[in-house]
Design a protein around this motif. Structure first.
Motif, PDB file in Angstrom:
ATOM      1  N   GLU A 113       0.921  -1.068   0.040  1.00 29.62           N
ATOM      2  CA  GLU A 113      -0.059  -0.005  -0.179  1.00 29.62           C
ATOM      3  C   GLU A 113       0.974   1.275  -0.170  1.00 29.62           C
ATOM      4  O   GLU A 113       2.162   1.030   0.476  1.00 29.62           O
ATOM      5  N   VAL A 114       0.260   2.303  -0.283  1.00 33.73           N
ATOM      6  CA  VAL A 114       0.988   3.610  -0.496  1.00 33.73           C
ATOM      7  C   VAL A 114       0.422   4.722   0.525  1.00 33.73           C
ATOM      8  O   VAL A 114      -0.771   4.796   0.531  1.00 33.73           O
ATOM      9  N   ALA A 115       1.383   4.918   1.447  1.00 31.58           N
ATOM     10  CA  ALA A 115       0.988   5.929   2.495  1.00 31.58           C
ATOM     11  C   ALA A 115       0.924   7.111   2.243  1.00 31.58           C
ATOM     12  O   ALA A 115       0.155   8.166   2.539  1.00 31.58           O
ATOM     13  N   GLY A 116       1.749   7.673   1.386  1.00 32.53           N
ATOM     14  CA  GLY A 116       1.996   9.027   0.705  1.00 32.53           C
ATOM     15  C   GLY A 116       2.952   9.182  -0.269  1.00 32.53           C
ATOM     16  O   GLY A 116       3.308   8.171  -0.580  1.00 32.53           O
ATOM     17  N   LYS A 117       3.223  10.306  -0.888  1.00 32.27           N
ATOM     18  CA  LYS A 117       4.176  10.652  -2.013  1.00 32.27           C
ATOM     19  C   LYS A 117       4.867  11.848  -1.384  1.00 32.27           C
ATOM     20  O   LYS A 117       4.352  12.828  -1.146  1.00 32.27           O
ATOM     21  N   VAL A 118       6.216  11.579  -1.972  1.00 27.75           N
ATOM     22  CA  VAL A 118       7.246  12.950  -1.795  1.00 27.75           C
ATOM     23  C   VAL A 118       7.938  12.887  -3.277  1.00 27.75           C
ATOM     24  O   VAL A 118       8.026  12.070  -3.926  1.00 27.75           O
ATOM     25  N   THR A 119       8.520  13.940  -3.407  1.00 31.24           N
ATOM     26  CA  THR A 119       9.461  14.147  -4.749  1.00 31.24           C
ATOM     27  C   THR A 119      10.787  13.949  -4.319  1.00 31.24           C
ATOM     28  O   THR A 119      11.181  13.983  -3.224  1.00 31.24           O
ATOM     29  N   LEU A 120      11.404  13.858  -5.436  1.00 29.53           N
ATOM     30  CA  LEU A 120      13.073  13.665  -5.401  1.00 29.53           C
ATOM     31  C   LEU A 120      13.536  14.942  -4.681  1.00 29.53           C
ATOM     32  O   LEU A 120      14.537  14.782  -3.910  1.00 29.53           O
ATOM     33  N   LYS A 121      12.971  16.126  -4.971  1.00 28.25           N
ATOM     34  CA  LYS A 121      13.444  17.375  -4.535  1.00 28.25           C
ATOM     35  C   LYS A 121      13.255  17.285  -2.757  1.00 28.25           C
ATOM     36  O   LYS A 121      14.237  17.581  -2.188  1.00 28.25           O
ATOM     37  N   HIS A 122      12.442  16.613  -2.357  1.00 28.77           N
ATOM     38  CA  HIS A 122      11.997  16.422  -0.791  1.00 28.77           C
ATOM     39  C   HIS A 122      13.005  15.432  -0.225  1.00 28.77           C
ATOM     40  O   HIS A 122      13.879  16.013   0.721  1.00 28.77           O
ATOM     41  N   ILE A 123      13.542  14.483  -1.083  1.00 24.48           N
ATOM     42  CA  ILE A 123      14.435  13.566  -0.530  1.00 24.48           C
ATOM     43  C   ILE A 123      15.651  14.439  -0.349  1.00 24.48           C
ATOM     44  O   ILE A 123      16.434  14.354   0.235  1.00 24.48           O
ATOM     45  N   TYR A 124      16.128  15.160  -1.656  1.00 20.79           N
ATOM     46  CA  TYR A 124      17.395  15.827  -1.657  1.00 20.79           C
ATOM     47  C   TYR A 124      17.540  16.997  -0.369  1.00 20.79           C
ATOM     48  O   TYR A 124      18.369  17.142   0.205  1.00 20.79           O
ATOM     49  N   GLU A 125      16.414  17.698   0.000  1.00 22.28           N
ATOM     50  CA  GLU A 125      16.356  18.638   0.988  1.00 22.28           C
ATOM     51  C   GLU A 125      16.461  17.870   2.198  1.00 22.28           C
ATOM     52  O   GLU A 125      17.338  18.528   3.099  1.00 22.28           O
ATOM     53  N   ILE A 126      15.712  16.680   2.518  1.00 25.26           N
ATOM     54  CA  ILE A 126      16.100  15.955   3.796  1.00 25.26           C
ATOM     55  C   ILE A 126      17.540  15.752   3.982  1.00 25.26           C
ATOM     56  O   ILE A 126      18.070  15.882   4.938  1.00 25.26           O
ATOM     57  N   PHE A 136      25.949  11.377  10.196  1.00 27.74           N
ATOM     58  CA  PHE A 136      26.398  11.260   8.508  1.00 27.74           C
ATOM     59  C   PHE A 136      27.731  12.074   8.155  1.00 27.74           C
ATOM     60  O   PHE A 136      27.716  12.224   6.940  1.00 27.74           O
ATOM     61  N   GLU A 137      28.602  12.094   9.259  1.00 26.44           N
ATOM     62  CA  GLU A 137      29.647  13.048   8.739  1.00 26.44           C
ATOM     63  C   GLU A 137      30.662  12.216   7.892  1.00 26.44           C
ATOM     64  O   GLU A 137      30.983  11.071   8.129  1.00 26.44           O
ATOM     65  N   GLY A 138      31.172  12.780   6.760  1.00 28.74           N
ATOM     66  CA  GLY A 138      31.918  12.030   5.978  1.00 28.74           C
ATOM     67  C   GLY A 138      31.176  11.241   5.051  1.00 28.74           C
ATOM     68  O   GLY A 138      31.718  10.364   4.196  1.00 28.74           O
ATOM     69  N   ILE A 139      29.692  10.943   4.956  1.00 26.34           N
ATOM     70  CA  ILE A 139      29.159  10.357   4.098  1.00 26.34           C
ATOM     71  C   ILE A 139      28.905  11.100   2.828  1.00 26.34           C
ATOM     72  O   ILE A 139      27.964  11.952   3.085  1.00 26.34           O
ATOM     73  N   PRO A 140      28.974  10.753   1.706  1.00 24.65           N
ATOM     74  CA  PRO A 140      28.522  11.406   0.633  1.00 24.65           C
ATOM     75  C   PRO A 140      27.116  11.690   0.413  1.00 24.65           C
ATOM     76  O   PRO A 140      26.346  10.875   0.893  1.00 24.65           O
ATOM     77  N   LYS A 143      24.877   8.936  -1.053  1.00 21.51           N
ATOM     78  CA  LYS A 143      24.405   7.923   0.110  1.00 21.51           C
ATOM     79  C   LYS A 143      23.426   8.148   1.077  1.00 21.51           C
ATOM     80  O   LYS A 143      22.500   7.189   1.197  1.00 21.51           O
ATOM     81  N   VAL A 144      23.511   9.522   1.427  1.00 21.43           N
ATOM     82  CA  VAL A 144      22.443   9.760   2.276  1.00 21.43           C
ATOM     83  C   VAL A 144      21.316   9.749   1.563  1.00 21.43           C
ATOM     84  O   VAL A 144      19.977   9.313   2.131  1.00 21.43           O
ATOM     85  N   CYS A 145      21.199  10.190   0.491  1.00 18.57           N
ATOM     86  CA  CYS A 145      19.847  10.108  -0.478  1.00 18.57           C
ATOM     87  C   CYS A 145      19.382   8.667  -0.425  1.00 18.57           C
ATOM     88  O   CYS A 145      18.212   8.530  -0.653  1.00 18.57           O
TER      89      CYS A 145
END
Length: 197
Positions: A113-126, A136-140, A143-145
């Motif tokens: 099931e799908v609970a919600g939707k986000v865009t790649l822009k949201h992922i990048y900003e987070i 997350f220090e030192g992690i590119p 990789k965080v995305c």
């Protein structure tokens, strides 16, 4: 004679364990601007000989510009002189994803099931925000995305290119109805178990 030595070693080990039982490090998630001496935070601080009132005042002052109630993971290291070093991280990824998707909870059956939707822009900003945290220090950033994408998938949040506001509002209204039905079913199951007892 060997047994007396063994008993002595055990007593010494026990004393060392008791003296070192007070941890000098604390990991806790505290709502922004809402640190209080009440449990569960107060007893955790007291067990580490931290001035509880001063800690709460310090934390609330440092988080006063944030939205009250935002969950903030904190790391507190305690020094021998009862001073402490407080490191406040950004809110958890799940919090950001739920905010971006406009939902209160993830899917009960992720992948089905799908609970919600986000865009790649949201992922990048987070990812940009979380990349500032010491964990997350030192992690590119890439990789965080990727990690955030994994968390979104496990919550049942779909990644889309764009979100149309009216269409998404309809989706959220349908989802709200589904969640209400699931909660009623869970409540009925809970009541049935109580009746059996």
């Amino acid at each position: 004679m060997a047994s007396k030595k063994g008993v002595k070693v055990m007593k010494v080990a026990k004393k060392v364990a008791e003296s070192g039982s007070k941890s000098t490090f604390l990991k806790a998630t505290i709502p922004a601007g809402m640190a209080t001496p009440a449990p569960p935070l107060g007893p955790q601080l007291g067990a580490r000989n931290i001035n509880i009132a001063q800690f709460c005042k310090d934390f609330n002052l440092r988080t006063s510009k944030m939205k009250e109630g935002t969950p903030l993971p904190c790391r507190v290291s305690v020094n021998a002189d009862r001073t402490y070093n407080l490191v406040i991280h950004h809110p958890p990824v799940t919090y950001f994803l739920k905010q971006a998707a406009g939902i209160k909870k993830g899917a009960t059956r992720p992948g089905q099931e799908v609970a919600g939707k986000v865009t790649l822009k949201h992922i990048y900003e987070i990812a940009r925000l979380k990349n500032e945290d010491p964990t997350f220090e030192g992690i590119p950033l890439k990789k965080v995305c990727e990690r955030i994408l994994g968390v979104a998938h496990s919550m049942g949040i779909q990644i889309v290119e764009t979100v149309q506001f009216k269409e998404y509002q309809r989706f959220l209204n349908q989802r709200k109805t589904i969640i209400e039905e699931e909660e009623k079913e869970l409540e009925a199951i809970k009541q049935a178990k109580l009746l059996r007892v």
